[in-house]
Design an enzyme around this catalytic site. Structure first.
Site, PDB file in Angstrom:
ATOM      1  CE1 TYR A  14      -3.916  -2.131   0.262  1.00 23.73           C
ATOM      2  CE2 TYR A  14      -2.558  -3.188   2.197  1.00 23.73           C
ATOM      3  CZ  TYR A  14      -3.723  -3.242   1.279  1.00 23.73           C
ATOM      4  OH  TYR A  14      -4.683  -4.230   1.236  1.00 23.73           O
ATOM      5  CG  HIS A  19      -7.315   4.739   0.849  1.00 29.99           C
ATOM      6  ND1 HIS A  19      -8.224   6.004   1.032  1.00 29.99           N
ATOM      7  CD2 HIS A  19      -8.189   3.845   1.191  1.00 29.99           C
ATOM      8  CE1 HIS A  19      -9.298   5.344   1.370  1.00 29.99           C
ATOM      9  NE2 HIS A  19      -9.559   4.210   1.650  1.00 29.99           N
ATOM     10  CE1 TYR A  64      -4.244  -3.720   5.705  1.00 33.30           C
ATOM     11  CE2 TYR A  64      -4.551  -4.933   7.725  1.00 33.30           C
ATOM     12  CZ  TYR A  64      -4.027  -4.907   6.481  1.00 33.30           C
ATOM     13  OH  TYR A  64      -2.769  -5.716   6.430  1.00 33.30           O
ATOM     14  CG  ASN A  66     -12.820   0.301   5.259  1.00 30.21           C
ATOM     15  OD1 ASN A  66     -12.564   1.551   5.011  1.00 30.21           O
ATOM     16  ND2 ASN A  66     -13.374  -0.683   4.733  1.00 30.21           N
ATOM     17  CG  ASP A  92      -7.518   9.145   1.006  1.00 32.92           C
ATOM     18  OD1 ASP A  92      -7.566   8.666   2.076  1.00 32.92           O
ATOM     19  OD2 ASP A  92      -8.360   8.810   0.134  1.00 32.92           O
ATOM     20  CG  ASN A 113     -15.600   3.545   4.096  1.00 36.93           C
ATOM     21  OD1 ASN A 113     -16.667   3.837   4.378  1.00 36.93           O
ATOM     22  ND2 ASN A 113     -15.404   2.562   3.212  1.00 36.93           N
TER      23      ASN A 113
END
Length: 211
Positions: A14, A19, A64, A66, A92, A113
């Site tokens: 990632y 994100h 993570y 969410n 973001d 989220n």
């Protein structure tokens, strides 16, 4: 203790994605102020230091995106911080083009989220945030694919410039100067450049008149 949380997803796959600009911004803040992100606490990679005389905790949740609220909420409660005055979240925003940032004192999740989960854990949406533009998804693209994708070289340059401004803005927020930061940094990059060029032209013209 002032808490600055940058949102993103842990893991090498990632790194550098749209994100993860919140992580990138916190890393830039840590580098600017010599703060080592060298311990794990509150389900996050953390660093403690001082920004412009104010003790701060830098936080990159490892839950993570969410589930960001699990980490941020735990830190806020642990330090008995007031979210309205002692918390800044950087993340973001697909509604802003790369190169732009926007500060807000409070607000809804706006479909993000990570912010939605933070609001759920804090029980309030009254906390400062810096949104870093990553651009909207191309037509026909899945949103998840877009935000987990990487920037083009040109976009990355613009985003890195925006992160630099986010670092400056964060320092002002920590000092309780969010209104001044909003006035300085919420202007769109293109509009700001146009205004600065016009000012330069006016000054140049003024110099010619005086000569």
């Amino acid at each position: 203790m002032f808490i600055i949380a940058g949102l993103g997803n842990p893991g090498r796959e990632y790194e550098g994605t749209r994100h993860n600009v919140g992580f990138d911004a916190v890393s830039a803040i840590a580098e600017r102020y010599g703060i080592g992100m060298d311990f794990l606490k509150h389900k996050a990679q953390c660093g403690k230091g001082v920004i412009e005389g104010v003790p701060v905790m830098l936080l990159c949740p490892l839950t993570y995106m969410n589930l960001s609220g699990e980490s941020v909420g735990e830190a806020v409660h642990y330090y008995k911080a007031d979210p309205t005055t002692d918390l800044l979240v950087i993340f973001d925003d697909i509604s802003l083009e790369p190169g732009n940032i926007r500060l807000r004192k409070k607000g809804s999740a706006g479909g993000h989220n990570g912010i939605k989960d933070i609001i759920a854990h804090l029980g309030t949406q009254d906390f400062a945030r810096i949104k870093i533009g990553v651009g909207g998804k191309p037509a026909g693209w899945d949103l998840k694919d877009h935000v987990l994708g990487h920037f083009s070289q040109q976009e990355r340059e613009l985003v890195d410039e925006a992160i630099g401004r986010a670092v400056e803005a964060a320092a002002m927020v920590v000092q309780g100067r969010i209104d001044a930061a909003m006035n300085q940094f919420n202007e769109k990059k293109e509009k700001k450049e146009k205004r600065e060029k016009q000012q330069e032209a006016d000054e140049s013209q003024g110099g010619s008149d005086e000569a």
